[in-house]
Design a protein around this motif. Structure first.
Motif, PDB file in Angstrom:
ATOM      1  N   LEU A  76       0.972  -1.258  -0.130  1.00 51.89           N
ATOM      2  CA  LEU A  76      -0.162   0.168  -0.061  1.00 51.89           C
ATOM      3  C   LEU A  76       0.976   1.269  -0.143  1.00 51.89           C
ATOM      4  N   MET A  77       2.001   1.113   0.617  1.00 49.24           N
ATOM      5  CA  MET A  77       3.042   2.414   0.450  1.00 49.24           C
ATOM      6  C   MET A  77       3.252   2.693  -1.091  1.00 49.24           C
ATOM      7  N   LEU A  78       3.510   1.560  -1.552  1.00 52.56           N
ATOM      8  CA  LEU A  78       3.959   1.866  -2.911  1.00 52.56           C
ATOM      9  C   LEU A  78       2.744   2.329  -3.733  1.00 52.56           C
ATOM     10  N   PHE A 156     -18.102 -19.460   3.244  1.00 53.48           N
ATOM     11  CA  PHE A 156     -18.377 -18.370   2.861  1.00 53.48           C
ATOM     12  C   PHE A 156     -18.451 -16.864   3.677  1.00 53.48           C
ATOM     13  N   THR A 157     -19.199 -17.413   4.885  1.00 47.43           N
ATOM     14  CA  THR A 157     -19.282 -16.220   5.647  1.00 47.43           C
ATOM     15  C   THR A 157     -18.244 -15.800   6.371  1.00 47.43           C
ATOM     16  N   VAL A 158     -17.387 -16.662   6.849  1.00 48.13           N
ATOM     17  CA  VAL A 158     -16.057 -16.337   7.323  1.00 48.13           C
ATOM     18  C   VAL A 158     -14.999 -15.389   6.544  1.00 48.13           C
ATOM     19  N   ALA A 159     -14.963 -15.966   5.222  1.00 51.03           N
ATOM     20  CA  ALA A 159     -14.227 -15.092   4.263  1.00 51.03           C
ATOM     21  C   ALA A 159     -15.022 -13.704   3.850  1.00 51.03           C
ATOM     22  N   LEU A 160     -16.310 -13.585   4.162  1.00 49.04           N
ATOM     23  CA  LEU A 160     -16.999 -12.472   3.874  1.00 49.04           C
ATOM     24  C   LEU A 160     -16.594 -11.549   4.946  1.00 49.04           C
ATOM     25  N   VAL A 161     -16.745 -11.799   6.241  1.00 51.86           N
ATOM     26  CA  VAL A 161     -16.650 -11.001   7.324  1.00 51.86           C
ATOM     27  C   VAL A 161     -15.271 -10.701   7.348  1.00 51.86           C
ATOM     28  N   ARG A 162     -14.328 -11.453   7.201  1.00 52.00           N
ATOM     29  CA  ARG A 162     -13.046 -11.391   7.273  1.00 52.00           C
ATOM     30  C   ARG A 162     -12.401 -10.127   6.149  1.00 52.00           C
ATOM     31  N   GLY A 163     -13.051 -10.304   4.993  1.00 49.70           N
ATOM     32  CA  GLY A 163     -13.004  -9.365   3.927  1.00 49.70           C
ATOM     33  C   GLY A 163     -13.584  -7.964   4.299  1.00 49.70           C
ATOM     34  N   MET A 164     -14.636  -7.900   5.094  1.00 45.54           N
ATOM     35  CA  MET A 164     -15.145  -6.599   5.662  1.00 45.54           C
ATOM     36  C   MET A 164     -14.100  -5.756   6.609  1.00 45.54           C
ATOM     37  N   LEU A 165     -13.651  -6.810   7.583  1.00 46.60           N
ATOM     38  CA  LEU A 165     -12.938  -6.370   8.583  1.00 46.60           C
ATOM     39  C   LEU A 165     -11.524  -5.771   7.745  1.00 46.60           C
ATOM     40  N   CYS A 166     -11.250  -6.514   6.971  1.00 48.41           N
ATOM     41  CA  CYS A 166      -9.787  -6.050   6.239  1.00 48.41           C
ATOM     42  C   CYS A 166      -9.796  -4.575   5.572  1.00 48.41           C
ATOM     43  N   ASN A 167     -10.868  -4.591   4.679  1.00 51.65           N
ATOM     44  CA  ASN A 167     -11.055  -3.470   3.910  1.00 51.65           C
ATOM     45  C   ASN A 167     -11.568  -2.152   4.834  1.00 51.65           C
ATOM     46  N   TRP A 168     -12.177  -2.279   5.746  1.00 51.11           N
ATOM     47  CA  TRP A 168     -12.404  -1.221   7.020  1.00 51.11           C
ATOM     48  C   TRP A 168     -10.952  -0.727   7.327  1.00 51.11           C
ATOM     49  N   LEU A 169      -9.861  -1.506   7.471  1.00 52.84           N
ATOM     50  CA  LEU A 169      -8.725  -1.240   7.969  1.00 52.84           C
ATOM     51  C   LEU A 169      -7.698  -0.430   6.694  1.00 52.84           C
ATOM     52  N   VAL A 170      -8.033  -0.975   5.505  1.00 55.72           N
ATOM     53  CA  VAL A 170      -7.393  -0.476   4.413  1.00 55.72           C
ATOM     54  C   VAL A 170      -7.834   1.052   4.002  1.00 55.72           C
ATOM     55  N   CYS A 171      -8.933   0.905   4.333  1.00 57.85           N
ATOM     56  CA  CYS A 171      -9.740   2.367   3.803  1.00 57.85           C
ATOM     57  C   CYS A 171      -9.098   3.245   4.821  1.00 57.85           C
ATOM     58  N   LEU A 172      -9.281   2.990   6.099  1.00 61.07           N
ATOM     59  CA  LEU A 172      -8.666   3.855   7.266  1.00 61.07           C
ATOM     60  C   LEU A 172      -7.147   4.297   6.923  1.00 61.07           C
ATOM     61  N   ALA A 173      -6.602   3.430   6.231  1.00 59.62           N
ATOM     62  CA  ALA A 173      -5.253   3.461   5.893  1.00 59.62           C
ATOM     63  C   ALA A 173      -5.062   4.664   4.752  1.00 59.62           C
ATOM     64  N   VAL A 174      -5.959   4.536   3.919  1.00 61.37           N
ATOM     65  CA  VAL A 174      -6.106   5.437   2.888  1.00 61.37           C
ATOM     66  C   VAL A 174      -6.573   6.748   3.368  1.00 61.37           C
ATOM     67  N   PHE A 175      -7.439   6.775   4.293  1.00 54.96           N
ATOM     68  CA  PHE A 175      -8.135   8.131   5.064  1.00 54.96           C
ATOM     69  C   PHE A 175      -6.928   8.847   5.471  1.00 54.96           C
ATOM     70  N   MET A 176      -6.258   8.037   6.556  1.00 53.26           N
ATOM     71  CA  MET A 176      -4.881   8.608   7.118  1.00 53.26           C
ATOM     72  C   MET A 176      -3.929   9.092   6.222  1.00 53.26           C
ATOM     73  N   PHE A 192       0.405   1.001   9.845  1.00 53.99           N
ATOM     74  CA  PHE A 192      -0.208   0.230  11.113  1.00 53.99           C
ATOM     75  C   PHE A 192      -1.420  -0.513  10.768  1.00 53.99           C
ATOM     76  N   PRO A 193      -2.227   0.235   9.960  1.00 49.63           N
ATOM     77  CA  PRO A 193      -3.571  -0.488   9.670  1.00 49.63           C
ATOM     78  C   PRO A 193      -3.213  -1.742   8.590  1.00 49.63           C
ATOM     79  N   ILE A 194      -2.247  -1.784   7.642  1.00 46.70           N
ATOM     80  CA  ILE A 194      -2.089  -2.818   7.046  1.00 46.70           C
ATOM     81  C   ILE A 194      -1.473  -3.800   7.833  1.00 46.70           C
ATOM     82  N   MET A 195      -0.515  -3.518   8.611  1.00 45.45           N
ATOM     83  CA  MET A 195      -0.013  -4.384   9.672  1.00 45.45           C
ATOM     84  C   MET A 195      -0.649  -5.236  10.597  1.00 45.45           C
ATOM     85  N   ALA A 196      -1.886  -4.425  10.942  1.00 47.04           N
ATOM     86  CA  ALA A 196      -2.951  -4.872  11.674  1.00 47.04           C
ATOM     87  C   ALA A 196      -3.900  -6.045  10.993  1.00 47.04           C
ATOM     88  N   PHE A 197      -4.346  -5.644   9.742  1.00 47.07           N
ATOM     89  CA  PHE A 197      -5.169  -6.467   9.108  1.00 47.07           C
ATOM     90  C   PHE A 197      -4.402  -7.846   8.708  1.00 47.07           C
TER      91      PHE A 197
END
Length: 279
Positions: A76-78, A156-176, A192-197
């Motif tokens: 994401l830095m790149l 399916f549901t596990v992958a869906l929820v993990r995807g939601m949690l992931c991009n919550w952090l990715v978009c917060l990284a973009v926001f910051m 920090f958000p990418i390391m966390a996810f």
């Protein structure tokens, strides 16, 4: 003295204004930038695989996950500093659509081009890494295959929820990163958000476009049949739910939430908050 960062309200306005690029940016330019993003995330993913392949044996699983997430953040830095179009980060375009600066049609067109470009870039990069034969180092190929197999076996549901949690952090990284006004600030915002996810085990669709095909290529080269690891499982059992989760997480928890808090007033768009009025 220049401000070192934007406030949350100023950041949302900047994101909304930046989203207007889809009105003038050519499809070809968008595609090229999408290919680059696929390459950049691939760099982070392959580095995470190499660094973490034996770390758990030496330092434990927690430290291995932390190291993997730390180096993966390079991707994401790149994307942020060098400039590229990443599908998960482009969930933030929903803010521009919500504020009426672009149409939902423009948003969907961008998403389609970008996700296809990201996929092509990820597959090309996976092929290049396979051809490099760097996977012949002891344990690296086995680790890459294991990563891919585990991802394909998620419910399916596990992958869906993990995807939601992931991009919550990715978009917060973009926001910051948007809020930061200098390169060090943008790098820390990405880290920090990418390391966390990654350390948490969340699922990122574009990273998986590299991880799973790489595992498939290596398994095929070794003549191995790994339970659950197939091209069908790659797209149906992982990329489909993870992509849907990424969209939901980024749009609902970041793009919509911050647009609603800072730009929507009393059920209507605030004229005072229009991006063009910001100085």
């Amino acid at each position: 003295m220049d401000k070192q960062y934007l406030t949350p309200a100023e950041t949302v306005k900047s994101i909304v204004e930046n989203g207007k690029r889809v009105l003038t940016q050519s499809r070809l330019r968008t595609l090229v930038l999408s290919l680059l993003a696929g390459f950049y995330i691939g760099f982070g993913a392959e580095l995470a695989t190499v660094v973490s392949h034996d770390a758990a044996q030496v330092a434990g699983r927690g430290v291995a996950a932390f190291l993997s997430g730390s180096v993966f953040s390079l991707g994401l830095m790149l994307v942020v500093v060098c400039g590229a179009e990443l599908f998960t980060g482009n969930s933030m375009l929903a803010s521009s659509a919500l504020h009426g600066e672009i149409t939902w049609g423009h948003l969907l067109e961008n998403w389609v081009i970008v996700i296809l470009g990201n996929l092509a870039g990820s597959l090309i990069f996976a092929g290049m890494m396979f051809a490099s034969q760097l996977w012949t180092a002891p344990g690296v190929a086995d680790h890459a295959i294991k990563i891919a197999a585990v991802k394909c076996q998620l419910p399916f549901t596990v992958a869906l929820v993990r995807g939601m949690l992931c991009n919550w952090l990715v978009c917060l990284a973009v926001f910051m990163a948007t809020a930061a006004r200098d390169i060090p600030g943008k790098l820390f915002a990405c880290y920090f958000p990418i390391m966390a996810f990654v350390a948490s085990g969340f699922e990122h669709s574009i990273a998986n476009m590299y991880f799973i095909p790489t595992g498939l290529l290596l398994a095929a080269a070794q003549g191995r049949e790994v339970p659950g690891l197939t091209w069908t499982a790659c797209f149906r059992d992982n990329l489909l739910p993870v992509t849907l989760g990424n969209i939901l997480g980024g749009v609902l928890f970041v793009a919509f939430a911050y647009w609603y808090v800072h730009l929507k007033v009393d059920g209507r768009r605030s004229r005072q908050s229009r991006p063009g009025d910001a100085s």
